[in-house]
Structure formats: C-alpha cells, structure tokens
Motif scaffolding. Structure first.
Motif, PDB file in Angstrom:
ATOM      1  N   VAL A  49       0.834  -1.214   0.000  1.00 40.32           N
ATOM      2  CA  VAL A  49       0.000   0.000   0.000  1.00 40.32           C
ATOM      3  C   VAL A  49       0.860   1.252   0.000  1.00 40.32           C
ATOM      4  O   VAL A  49       0.593   2.217  -0.736  1.00 40.32           O
ATOM      5  CB  VAL A  49      -0.957  -0.019   1.207  1.00 40.32           C
ATOM      6  CG1 VAL A  49      -1.587   1.345   1.426  1.00 40.32           C
ATOM      7  CG2 VAL A  49      -2.040  -1.073   1.015  1.00 40.32           C
ATOM      8  N   LEU A  50       1.923   1.281   0.814  1.00 41.13           N
ATOM      9  CA  LEU A  50       2.764   2.475   0.904  1.00 41.13           C
ATOM     10  C   LEU A  50       3.567   2.712  -0.364  1.00 41.13           C
ATOM     11  O   LEU A  50       3.946   3.846  -0.648  1.00 41.13           O
ATOM     12  CB  LEU A  50       3.698   2.352   2.110  1.00 41.13           C
ATOM     13  CG  LEU A  50       3.015   2.313   3.487  1.00 41.13           C
ATOM     14  CD1 LEU A  50       4.051   2.200   4.593  1.00 41.13           C
ATOM     15  CD2 LEU A  50       2.143   3.539   3.708  1.00 41.13           C
ATOM     16  N   GLU A  51       3.855   1.657  -1.126  1.00 43.33           N
ATOM     17  CA  GLU A  51       4.604   1.815  -2.369  1.00 43.33           C
ATOM     18  C   GLU A  51       3.699   1.984  -3.583  1.00 43.33           C
ATOM     19  O   GLU A  51       4.195   2.249  -4.683  1.00 43.33           O
ATOM     20  CB  GLU A  51       5.511   0.593  -2.579  1.00 43.33           C
ATOM     21  CG  GLU A  51       6.601   0.450  -1.530  1.00 43.33           C
ATOM     22  CD  GLU A  51       7.402  -0.818  -1.702  1.00 43.33           C
ATOM     23  OE1 GLU A  51       7.051  -1.592  -2.646  1.00 43.33           O
ATOM     24  OE2 GLU A  51       8.345  -1.057  -0.927  1.00 43.33           O
ATOM     25  N   SER A  52       2.414   1.853  -3.394  1.00 48.31           N
ATOM     26  CA  SER A  52       1.487   1.916  -4.519  1.00 48.31           C
ATOM     27  C   SER A  52       1.223   3.359  -4.938  1.00 48.31           C
ATOM     28  O   SER A  52       1.193   4.266  -4.096  1.00 48.31           O
ATOM     29  CB  SER A  52       0.165   1.240  -4.149  1.00 48.31           C
ATOM     30  OG  SER A  52      -0.806   1.436  -5.155  1.00 48.31           O
ATOM     31  N   ARG A  55      -1.709   5.148  -3.138  1.00 51.34           N
ATOM     32  CA  ARG A  55      -1.570   5.303  -1.682  1.00 51.34           C
ATOM     33  C   ARG A  55      -2.537   6.323  -1.095  1.00 51.34           C
ATOM     34  O   ARG A  55      -3.167   6.045  -0.057  1.00 51.34           O
ATOM     35  CB  ARG A  55      -0.121   5.672  -1.366  1.00 51.34           C
ATOM     36  CG  ARG A  55       0.105   6.132   0.051  1.00 51.34           C
ATOM     37  CD  ARG A  55       1.551   6.459   0.306  1.00 51.34           C
ATOM     38  NE  ARG A  55       1.741   7.124   1.587  1.00 51.34           N
ATOM     39  CZ  ARG A  55       2.919   7.355   2.140  1.00 51.34           C
ATOM     40  NH1 ARG A  55       4.022   6.969   1.508  1.00 51.34           N
ATOM     41  NH2 ARG A  55       3.006   7.961   3.296  1.00 51.34           N
ATOM     42  N   THR A  65      -5.279   2.995   7.332  1.00 52.44           N
ATOM     43  CA  THR A  65      -4.369   3.977   7.940  1.00 52.44           C
ATOM     44  C   THR A  65      -3.940   3.540   9.329  1.00 52.44           C
ATOM     45  O   THR A  65      -2.763   3.675   9.710  1.00 52.44           O
ATOM     46  CB  THR A  65      -5.068   5.344   8.016  1.00 52.44           C
ATOM     47  OG1 THR A  65      -5.493   5.730   6.709  1.00 52.44           O
ATOM     48  CG2 THR A  65      -4.141   6.393   8.577  1.00 52.44           C
ATOM     49  N   CYS A  68      -1.386   0.625   9.003  1.00 55.35           N
ATOM     50  CA  CYS A  68      -0.105   1.121   8.466  1.00 55.35           C
ATOM     51  C   CYS A  68       0.673   1.891   9.528  1.00 55.35           C
ATOM     52  O   CYS A  68       1.900   1.723   9.660  1.00 55.35           O
ATOM     53  CB  CYS A  68      -0.363   1.995   7.243  1.00 55.35           C
ATOM     54  SG  CYS A  68      -0.959   1.108   5.782  1.00 55.35           S
TER      55      CYS A  68
END
Length: 311
Positions: A49-52, A55, A65, A68
């Motif tokens: 998710v953080l690299e998408s 995001r 959230t 994460c």
C-alpha cells in the motif's frame, strides 16, 4: 492468506488504473480489520500500500491507515507514522486514529525524558503541545473542562462547606451536576492539590525575601573622623576649598576670587555674567589698567618733589 495473495495480485495488475480502485480499498480495509491483531501477517499488505501509486486513496480508509501507522511504529519509525496520519483524509475523523496519534507522542515524550511512564500532567501537556490533525478530529480537540454551571456549583460547595466532601456529599453533588462520583472526587482532589501548591509557593516566596545589606556587605569603609565620606567609601565628595598651593606657598587673595577684565565687566554688567577663576591673561593686570587721559594745552597739576613739604 488466500485473500491476502489475491489482493496483492490484483494490486499489481491494476497499477495506476482507477477502474477497480474502490474495490481494492474496500478489500484492503477488510483485510486490515481482520488482521490488525497480527501485524506480522499484515506487513506485506502495508508495504504494498505504501509503495502503490494509489496510496492516497488507500489512506482515506480508517482501517488501512490505522494498521499502516501501527506497523511503522513497530518498525521504529514513529515520525514517519505521524506524517502518514497528517496526510490521511478520513471522512468524519476517527477516535482510534486520534488515540494512536496521542500514543505516538507519549512514546516520543517518554524517550526524550528517559522515563518509563508519564504522569497525567505530562500527558496533558503533551496533548496540548501536539494536537491531532484536523483530518483526524474535525471537531478539534475535546474540551476536558466541565461546563460553567457545574464548576460554579462545585465552587459554591467549597466556599460554603469544605474542600473534602464525604462519600454521601460526593454522591449528592454527582446527582446535581450530572457527573460521576469519580469525576467529583477527582475535581476536589485536584482543587486541594492546587491549594497546597499555592500555599507552599507563597511561603517560599516569603522566606526568600532579601534583607537590606549592611555597610560591611556593601564593602563600604568606615567614615573618616571629620564625618565626611571619602571616595574610598563609595561616596564622592568635593574636597574643601583651600587657598594654599602646592609647594608650601599661598595663593594671593585677589587670585582666590573670581576676577574679571574691565572690558568683560562692562559687557556683563547687569546681566549676572560671572567669569570663573582663571589665570590672568598676558598683559592684563593692575599695572595695565587704562590711565586718565590728559588733553593737550592743559598743564598737569604741580607735583611736589620727594621730601618737600607743602606750605
């Protein structure tokens, strides 16, 4: 685990496409909600998710959230977790995210102070210094003060009765004000603590009032026998006027007074002008005063020679 693999595969296939974004966000939220107690299994989802590129859309979901941010804190990145919480846009806010925001700052405060736990006062100061972002709490930080009417009723009881009510009195106050008995007890305990603090502070201020320093503490020497303070004692005094000059001689009486040139006296007559004492100018003195003028054709008066007697 099959759902996790399906989500990761679908996320890689979609890339930047927005055709199934809502379905992906919903699936990610369900996975995070089910696996929030097992952060080790949800770490691949968080990394994806953080690299998408999607995001920001994923972070609009409160469950995604929250998970994460928890994973980032567990990995020792609390500052990154705070920036992530600041950038999310959760509709309506989330109390869980607000609590996580406060917990992160409590952790940072404990590490900065080098303590294992924070006192209630330290937690309060930490919340005041680091309020949650508006996206997490649209209504702003919750006020922890009682309404004015409730505080006035408690103050009236302190003024009329005392500041340490009994159990029955606390129960009656709780019924009158709509508070719990624990809140009433805490309010009176805090009130007594504040009163003791103010009393101790006033007592310390009274004890530390500086006394007037004595002459010895001011390093002032004793006064001379004449009663006039000298320069060494810290006072400046003008030495008495003397007509004696260095070398044993004496100053003439006419030089000890202020002296004016006749021309200066004429200019300053009637105006109060006074010339200070100064040495006579060259060619000026009693011998250089103007002599009476004798007109031509007028014989001067007869002058007897020395030793003659007039008849």
């Amino acid at each position: 685990m099959t759902r996790m693999q399906s989500f990761l595969t679908l996320l890689r296939e979609q890339g930047c496409s927005c055709s199934c974004t809502s379905e992906l966000v919903t699936l990610a939220g369900r996975l995070c909600r089910d696996l929030q107690d097992d952060l080790a299994q949800v770490q691949p989802l968080v990394a994806a998710v953080l690299e998408s590129p999607l995001r920001p859309r994923f972070l609009d979901n409160a469950d995604v959230t929250l998970v994460c941010a928890h994973v980032l804190v567990q990995q020792g990145q609390p500052q990154v977790a705070c920036r992530l919480l600041e950038g999310c846009q959760v509709p309506g806010g989330s109390q869980e995210l607000v609590q996580l925001w406060n917990d992160i700052h409590y952790h940072l405060a404990r590490r900065r102070l080098g303590v294992a736990t924070l006192t209630p006062v330290q937690k309060f100061c930490c919340r005041k210094r680091n309020p949650p972002p508006p996206a997490l709490s649209p209504d702003g930080p919750k006020s922890r003060n009682f309404p004015r009417e409730v505080r006035q009723r408690l103050w009236d009881f302190v003024s009329a009765v005392n500041s340490n009510p009994s159990k029955a009195e606390r129960e009656n106050l709780a019924l009158e004000t709509g508070l719990t008995t624990g809140q009433v007890y805490t309010w009176f305990a805090n009130h007594r603590r504040r009163q003791r603090f103010h009393l101790q502070r006033g007592k310390q201020a009274w004890q530390t009032v500086p006394e007037a320093p004595s002459a010895k503490e001011r390093n002032l020497g004793p006064l001379p026998p004449s009663g006039r303070p000298c320069i060494g004692s810290g006072f400046l005094s003008r030495p008495p006027r003397s007509e004696h000059v260095p070398g044993g001689g004496s100053m003439p009486r006419w030089a000890s007074r202020s002296w004016q040139h006749p021309g200066d006296r004429a200019l300053g007559a009637g105006s109060g002008v006074h010339c200070p004492l100064q040495p006579p100018r060259a060619g000026v003195g009693p011998a250089s005063l103007p002599r009476p003028c004798v007109h031509k054709g007028v014989e001067p008066a007869f002058v007897l020679p020395p030793g003659a007697v007039a008849l």
